[in-house]
Scaffold this active site. Structure first.
Site, PDB file in Angstrom:
ATOM      1  N   GLU A  59       0.841  -1.202   0.000  1.00 49.89           N
ATOM      2  CA  GLU A  59       0.000   0.000   0.000  1.00 49.89           C
ATOM      3  C   GLU A  59       0.876   1.252   0.000  1.00 49.89           C
ATOM      4  O   GLU A  59       1.870   1.341   0.720  1.00 49.89           O
ATOM      5  CB  GLU A  59      -0.895  -0.001   1.233  1.00 49.89           C
ATOM      6  CG  GLU A  59      -1.807   1.213   1.363  1.00 49.89           C
ATOM      7  CD  GLU A  59      -2.697   1.153   2.599  1.00 49.89           C
ATOM      8  OE1 GLU A  59      -3.685   1.914   2.642  1.00 49.89           O
ATOM      9  OE2 GLU A  59      -2.425   0.347   3.518  1.00 49.89           O
ATOM     10  N   LYS A 145      -9.136   3.212  -3.079  1.00 55.05           N
ATOM     11  CA  LYS A 145      -9.597   2.767  -1.762  1.00 55.05           C
ATOM     12  C   LYS A 145     -10.933   3.437  -1.442  1.00 55.05           C
ATOM     13  O   LYS A 145     -11.065   4.664  -1.503  1.00 55.05           O
ATOM     14  CB  LYS A 145      -8.554   3.120  -0.710  1.00 55.05           C
ATOM     15  CG  LYS A 145      -8.740   2.455   0.642  1.00 55.05           C
ATOM     16  CD  LYS A 145      -7.533   2.769   1.533  1.00 55.05           C
ATOM     17  CE  LYS A 145      -7.568   1.988   2.819  1.00 55.05           C
ATOM     18  NZ  LYS A 145      -6.372   2.259   3.664  1.00 55.05           N
ATOM     19  N   CYS A 179      -5.743  -2.734   2.343  1.00 48.64           N
ATOM     20  CA  CYS A 179      -5.720  -2.671   3.798  1.00 48.64           C
ATOM     21  C   CYS A 179      -7.095  -2.969   4.400  1.00 48.64           C
ATOM     22  O   CYS A 179      -7.650  -4.029   4.168  1.00 48.64           O
ATOM     23  CB  CYS A 179      -5.157  -1.322   4.253  1.00 48.64           C
ATOM     24  SG  CYS A 179      -4.377  -1.373   5.894  1.00 48.64           S
TER      25      CYS A 179
END
Length: 322
Positions: A59, A145, A179
């Site tokens: 990430e 995201k 994540c």
């Protein structure tokens, strides 16, 4: 140096195995040129030295994950110093499309591999945490995201449903959850319904509990899970920054834990701790069908008469023209 042609990489439809690599490393914060150079070096190593067909980087590898920095913010309060730090962070982000994307696209074309690379995308005054997809044909698209976690929300905007790709690489289908998106059950369901085979999880979560999550998703989705985390120490940050963890050079800010898991939840490689490295595993793609014999979360084990999910994949913009 030897490189693979696309015909010998993961794009080959006749292949029953794919070699996957997850990279555990950190790039210099606020130094995009150095981060790009490091990404190129790691991708070359994973493919030419380790034989990888699919490579996952952590990430925010390009643009950086500012672990332990508070940007001098509290509820109802911002400061000039915090604004200046954000300016530096904004300057380190990348444009998509842009020169960094072009460089990585050229590299995956040369190597004949597929790659998922974590980055921070700059669009106007807003930053997005993204996973960039590359292949033997170059740049393939991105996933933004959907929900930044906690303090990430004052750094990054929210993605929308228009960037939820599952990429067909011939031998398998590749998707990404960044994540803590991995904790969103409806997100996972939407991805399972798209037939994801190789679930890529770029992350900075180094907790032991993350391992349970990766194994659960592999079992729930009946997919291979490829989780790449950063390993970041204080001495990798610029000297003028002061993370809350302290200023001792060997203080570990992000502790790794990269892992590769089979569709039945077996750990194939990792978790990697205590330093940088590259994990690889040969994935038997026939294991996908074997695992789905008794469980398919959006197929024969679903109950559409009881549960349904609507996914809005339209782009949501503040201004439309026409």
């Amino acid at each position: 140096m030897t490189s693979k042609s696309p015909s010998t990489a993961a794009a080959g439809t006749s292949r029953s195995t794919v070699t996957a690599a997850v990279v555990q490393a950190a790039a210099p914060l606020f130094d995009t040129k150095a981060a790009l150079s490091r990404a190129e070096e790691l991708l070359r190593e994973a493919v030419t030295d380790r034989g990888a067909d699919v490579v996952v980087l952590p990430e925010a590898f390009l643009g950086g994950y500012p672990k332990g920095l508070d940007f001098d913010i509290s509820v109802g309060r911002r400061t000039p110093a915090g604004r200046e730090l954000f300016r530096r962070y904004h300057d380190a982000a990348i444009d998509v499309p842009g020169p960094e994307v072009d460089t990585l696209a050229a590299l995956t074309r040369e190597l004949g591999c597929h790659a998922v690379v974590g980055a921070v995308e700059r669009q106007g005054g807003t930053l997005y945490c993204v996973a960039l997809f590359f292949g033997p044909d170059g740049y393939l698209g991105l996933h933004r995201k959907l929900m930044p976690t906690a303090a990430e929300r004052y750094l990054w905007g929210q993605g929308d449903g228009s960037t939820l790709p599952v990429v067909d690489i011939g031998a398998a289908r590749l998707g990404a959850a960044i994540c803590w998106e991995n904790y969103m059950p409806l997100f996972r369901t939407a991805m399972y319904a798209k037939g994801v085979d190789l679930w890529c999880a770029p992350t900075v979560d180094d907790r032991d509990a993350w391992q349970a999550t990766m194994r659960h998703i592999a079992l729930e989705g009946r997919c291979f899970v490829l989780s790449a985390n950063q390993y970041l120490r204080r001495d990798a940050l610029p000297a003028d920054l002061h993370p809350v963890q302290g200023d001792e050079p060997d203080t570990v800010l992000i502790g790794g834990g990269s892992v590769i898991v089979s569709p039945l939840g077996e750990v194939l490689a990792g978790p990697l701790r205590d330093g940088e490295g590259i994990l690889t595993a040969e994935l038997d793609l026939d294991d996908l069908t074997r695992a789905r014999f008794d469980f398919d979360p959006t197929g024969h084990y679903a109950r559409p008469d009881v549960f349904t999910l609507h996914v809005d994949e339209s782009a949501r913009t503040a201004v439309t023209r026409g």
